[in-house]
Design a protein around this motif. Structure first.
Motif, PDB file in Angstrom:
ATOM      1  N   PRO A   1      31.024 -19.113   4.686  1.00 15.42           N
ATOM      2  CA  PRO A   1      31.073 -18.506   5.863  1.00 15.42           C
ATOM      3  C   PRO A   1      30.630 -17.015   5.874  1.00 15.42           C
ATOM      4  CG  PRO A   1      33.324 -18.630   4.390  1.00 15.42           C
ATOM      5  CD  PRO A   1      31.993 -19.349   3.578  1.00 15.42           C
ATOM      6  N   GLU A   2      30.252 -16.305   4.643  1.00 20.81           N
ATOM      7  CA  GLU A   2      30.006 -15.136   4.501  1.00 20.81           C
ATOM      8  C   GLU A   2      28.694 -14.694   3.829  1.00 20.81           C
ATOM      9  OE1 GLU A   2      33.246 -12.548   2.977  1.00 20.81           O
ATOM     10  OE2 GLU A   2      34.674 -13.613   4.492  1.00 20.81           O
ATOM     11  N   PHE A   3      28.145 -13.716   3.804  1.00 26.55           N
ATOM     12  CA  PHE A   3      26.946 -13.404   3.331  1.00 26.55           C
ATOM     13  C   PHE A   3      27.147 -13.374   1.574  1.00 26.55           C
ATOM     14  CE2 PHE A   3      24.577 -10.090   0.826  1.00 26.55           C
ATOM     15  CZ  PHE A   3      23.400 -10.230   1.106  1.00 26.55           C
ATOM     16  N   GLN A   4      26.392 -14.104   0.871  1.00 26.33           N
ATOM     17  CA  GLN A   4      26.548 -14.233  -0.499  1.00 26.33           C
ATOM     18  C   GLN A   4      25.376 -13.462  -1.184  1.00 26.33           C
ATOM     19  OE1 GLN A   4      25.233 -17.883  -2.277  1.00 26.33           O
ATOM     20  NE2 GLN A   4      27.126 -17.693  -3.760  1.00 26.33           N
ATOM     21  N   GLY A   5      25.718 -12.253  -1.767  1.00 23.65           N
ATOM     22  CA  GLY A   5      24.793 -11.257  -2.528  1.00 23.65           C
ATOM     23  C   GLY A   5      24.644 -11.856  -3.604  1.00 23.65           C
ATOM     24  N   LEU A   6      23.192 -11.909  -4.015  1.00 26.94           N
ATOM     25  CA  LEU A   6      22.551 -12.215  -5.258  1.00 26.94           C
ATOM     26  C   LEU A   6      22.228 -11.349  -6.072  1.00 26.94           C
ATOM     27  CD1 LEU A   6      20.738 -15.545  -3.918  1.00 26.94           C
ATOM     28  CD2 LEU A   6      23.070 -15.173  -4.743  1.00 26.94           C
ATOM     29  N   TYR A   7      21.637 -10.292  -5.636  1.00 26.02           N
ATOM     30  CA  TYR A   7      20.973  -9.067  -6.429  1.00 26.02           C
ATOM     31  C   TYR A   7      20.883  -7.957  -5.261  1.00 26.02           C
ATOM     32  CZ  TYR A   7      17.384  -6.110  -8.139  1.00 26.02           C
ATOM     33  OH  TYR A   7      16.832  -4.913  -8.553  1.00 26.02           O
ATOM     34  N   THR A   8      21.229  -6.710  -5.940  1.00 21.72           N
ATOM     35  CA  THR A   8      21.076  -5.302  -5.198  1.00 21.72           C
ATOM     36  C   THR A   8      20.444  -4.401  -6.032  1.00 21.72           C
ATOM     37  OG1 THR A   8      23.437  -5.570  -4.642  1.00 21.72           O
ATOM     38  CG2 THR A   8      22.760  -3.396  -4.458  1.00 21.72           C
ATOM     39  N   ALA A   9      19.344  -4.084  -5.260  1.00 20.96           N
ATOM     40  CA  ALA A   9      18.645  -3.015  -5.965  1.00 20.96           C
ATOM     41  C   ALA A   9      19.228  -1.641  -5.469  1.00 20.96           C
ATOM     42  CB  ALA A   9      17.233  -3.141  -5.423  1.00 20.96           C
ATOM     43  N   GLN A  10      19.164  -0.594  -6.550  1.00 22.51           N
ATOM     44  CA  GLN A  10      19.829   0.614  -6.443  1.00 22.51           C
ATOM     45  C   GLN A  10      18.874   1.463  -6.689  1.00 22.51           C
ATOM     46  OE1 GLN A  10      23.715  -0.496  -8.302  1.00 22.51           O
ATOM     47  NE2 GLN A  10      24.472   1.080  -6.758  1.00 22.51           N
ATOM     48  N   ILE A  11      18.777   2.607  -5.594  1.00 19.48           N
ATOM     49  CA  ILE A  11      17.854   3.408  -5.721  1.00 19.48           C
ATOM     50  C   ILE A  11      18.319   4.857  -5.185  1.00 19.48           C
ATOM     51  CG2 ILE A  11      15.624   4.523  -4.702  1.00 19.48           C
ATOM     52  CD1 ILE A  11      15.128   1.932  -6.238  1.00 19.48           C
ATOM     53  N   ARG A  12      17.879   5.804  -5.813  1.00 16.87           N
ATOM     54  CA  ARG A  12      18.514   7.062  -5.596  1.00 16.87           C
ATOM     55  C   ARG A  12      17.211   8.051  -5.348  1.00 16.87           C
ATOM     56  NH1 ARG A  12      22.979  10.727  -7.816  1.00 16.87           N
ATOM     57  NH2 ARG A  12      24.142   9.279  -6.511  1.00 16.87           N
ATOM     58  N   VAL A  13      17.304   8.814  -4.212  1.00 14.61           N
ATOM     59  CA  VAL A  13      16.203   9.755  -3.911  1.00 14.61           C
ATOM     60  C   VAL A  13      16.713  10.982  -3.933  1.00 14.61           C
ATOM     61  CG1 VAL A  13      14.512  10.544  -2.106  1.00 14.61           C
ATOM     62  CG2 VAL A  13      14.860   7.938  -2.478  1.00 14.61           C
ATOM     63  N   THR A  14      16.040  11.774  -4.546  1.00 13.77           N
ATOM     64  CA  THR A  14      16.579  13.397  -4.359  1.00 13.77           C
ATOM     65  C   THR A  14      15.319  14.153  -3.926  1.00 13.77           C
ATOM     66  OG1 THR A  14      15.634  13.598  -6.838  1.00 13.77           O
ATOM     67  CG2 THR A  14      17.877  13.322  -6.449  1.00 13.77           C
ATOM     68  N   GLY A  15      15.792  15.444  -3.346  1.00 12.38           N
ATOM     69  CA  GLY A  15      14.640  16.190  -2.591  1.00 12.38           C
ATOM     70  C   GLY A  15      13.398  16.678  -3.444  1.00 12.38           C
ATOM     71  N   GLY A  16      13.566  16.898  -4.719  1.00 13.76           N
ATOM     72  CA  GLY A  16      12.323  17.598  -5.537  1.00 13.76           C
ATOM     73  C   GLY A  16      11.920  19.118  -4.899  1.00 13.76           C
ATOM     74  N   GLU A  17      10.803  19.448  -5.066  1.00 19.49           N
ATOM     75  CA  GLU A  17      10.376  20.603  -4.724  1.00 19.49           C
ATOM     76  C   GLU A  17      10.541  21.243  -3.532  1.00 19.49           C
ATOM     77  OE1 GLU A  17       6.014  23.123  -4.930  1.00 19.49           O
ATOM     78  OE2 GLU A  17       6.378  21.577  -6.380  1.00 19.49           O
ATOM     79  N   ALA A  18      10.399  20.502  -2.616  1.00 20.44           N
ATOM     80  CA  ALA A  18      10.500  21.098  -1.090  1.00 20.44           C
ATOM     81  C   ALA A  18      11.814  20.794  -0.619  1.00 20.44           C
ATOM     82  CB  ALA A  18       9.490  20.528  -0.153  1.00 20.44           C
ATOM     83  N   ALA A  19      12.709  20.225  -1.590  1.00 24.76           N
ATOM     84  CA  ALA A  19      14.100  19.820  -1.021  1.00 24.76           C
ATOM     85  C   ALA A  19      14.185  18.873   0.060  1.00 24.76           C
ATOM     86  CB  ALA A  19      14.797  21.062  -0.830  1.00 24.76           C
ATOM     87  N   HIS A  20      13.043  18.021   0.180  1.00 25.94           N
ATOM     88  CA  HIS A  20      12.929  16.942   1.169  1.00 25.94           C
ATOM     89  C   HIS A  20      12.619  15.700   0.689  1.00 25.94           C
ATOM     90  CE1 HIS A  20      11.196  15.367   4.911  1.00 25.94           C
ATOM     91  NE2 HIS A  20      11.767  16.124   5.526  1.00 25.94           N
ATOM     92  N   GLY A  21      13.366  14.581   0.817  1.00 25.47           N
ATOM     93  CA  GLY A  21      13.021  13.382   0.145  1.00 25.47           C
ATOM     94  C   GLY A  21      11.738  13.007   0.572  1.00 25.47           C
ATOM     95  N   ARG A  22      11.292  12.970   1.856  1.00 24.55           N
ATOM     96  CA  ARG A  22      10.136  12.288   2.138  1.00 24.55           C
ATOM     97  C   ARG A  22       8.793  13.016   1.890  1.00 24.55           C
ATOM     98  NH1 ARG A  22       6.780   9.574   5.236  1.00 24.55           N
ATOM     99  NH2 ARG A  22       7.028   8.345   6.717  1.00 24.55           N
ATOM    100  N   ALA A  23       9.072  14.355   1.836  1.00 23.98           N
ATOM    101  CA  ALA A  23       8.094  15.313   1.291  1.00 23.98           C
ATOM    102  C   ALA A  23       7.636  15.668  -0.003  1.00 23.98           C
ATOM    103  CB  ALA A  23       7.837  16.837   2.351  1.00 23.98           C
ATOM    104  N   SER A  24       8.932  15.682  -0.693  1.00 24.70           N
ATOM    105  CA  SER A  24       8.661  15.870  -2.173  1.00 24.70           C
ATOM    106  C   SER A  24       9.510  15.434  -3.118  1.00 24.70           C
ATOM    107  CB  SER A  24       8.706  17.497  -2.508  1.00 24.70           C
ATOM    108  OG  SER A  24      10.031  17.732  -2.071  1.00 24.70           O
ATOM    109  N   GLY A  25      10.112  14.130  -2.473  1.00 24.81           N
ATOM    110  CA  GLY A  25      11.374  13.472  -3.103  1.00 24.81           C
ATOM    111  C   GLY A  25      10.903  12.666  -4.565  1.00 24.81           C
ATOM    112  N   VAL A  26      11.918  12.317  -4.986  1.00 25.43           N
ATOM    113  CA  VAL A  26      11.835  11.603  -6.478  1.00 25.43           C
ATOM    114  C   VAL A  26      12.708  10.368  -6.077  1.00 25.43           C
ATOM    115  CG1 VAL A  26      11.877  11.397  -8.906  1.00 25.43           C
ATOM    116  CG2 VAL A  26      11.337  13.504  -7.919  1.00 25.43           C
ATOM    117  N   ILE A  27      12.030   9.280  -6.518  1.00 27.86           N
ATOM    118  CA  ILE A  27      12.602   8.030  -6.423  1.00 27.86           C
ATOM    119  C   ILE A  27      12.986   7.509  -7.849  1.00 27.86           C
ATOM    120  CG2 ILE A  27      12.588   5.416  -5.794  1.00 27.86           C
ATOM    121  CD1 ILE A  27      10.536   6.194  -3.669  1.00 27.86           C
TER     122      ILE A  27
END
Length: 175
Positions: A18-44
């Motif tokens: 009856p419901e979604f059955q999760g099998l695996y969860t990928a967990q990622i953290r993005v921080t801002g890096g040098e420009a304090a902007h995840g897309r421009a200088s982030g770290v994954i």
């Protein structure tokens, strides 16, 4: 090291529940890096430490390039998932495939509806030596099974939550 093998065909077994059955969860953290902007200088960083990448804005968007970007990561995931699902479906149907390749092109661009941004994805499957009718059936079946193809077609369930640390009256951090 053990030899790598494909996943079991049981991954294609239907789930009835009856419901979604999760099998695996990928967990990622993005921080801002040098420009304090995840897309421009982030770290994954992944929670298991297997993925650590520097993000950089591509030159086409006015950045310096020199690192990966979200569109490349999405394209990689989409192509890998589609390839894997295709190979499982072929194996389940007893179809021998040679050097299969899946190319994904993900484009970041302007949305004509709201004037902001959107993504498009073009997936190209290369099945050398496979009869066209069989290849078309494999691709249609894969489109129904691959979670990335389903997400691109139907959308994705998404929950966005906010976690704010605020200074407590005693000088600590209240959550």
């Amino acid at each position: 090291m053990d030899k790598l093998t494909p996943p079991p065909l049981t991954l294609l077994d239907k789930y009835h529940g009856p419901e979604f059955q999760g099998l695996y969860t990928a967990q990622i953290r993005v921080t801002g890096g040098e420009a304090a902007h995840g897309r421009a200088s982030g770290v994954i960083r992944s929670d298991d430490g297997n993925l650590e990448l520097d993000l950089r804005l591509p030159e086409a968007l006015g950045g310096p390039g020199g690192g990966t970007n979200p569109e490349q990561l999405f394209a990689a995931g989409y192509a890998a998932c589609f390839h894997g699902a295709l190979m499982l479906i072929a194996a389940k149907n007893g179809i021998e495939l040679g050097e299969v390749a899946v190319d994904a092109a993900v484009t970041f661009g302007r949305d004509p509806v709201d004037g902001m941004y959107m993504l498009t994805a073009d997936i190209s499957i290369h099945l050398p030596g496979v009869e066209r009718a069989i290849a078309e059936q494999l691709v249609r079946s894969t489109e129904r099974v691959c979670p990335y193809a389903k997400m691109a077609r139907e959308g994705i369930a998404s929950v966005i939550s906010l976690h704010v640390d605020v200074p407590a009256a005693d000088g600590g951090v209240a959550k």
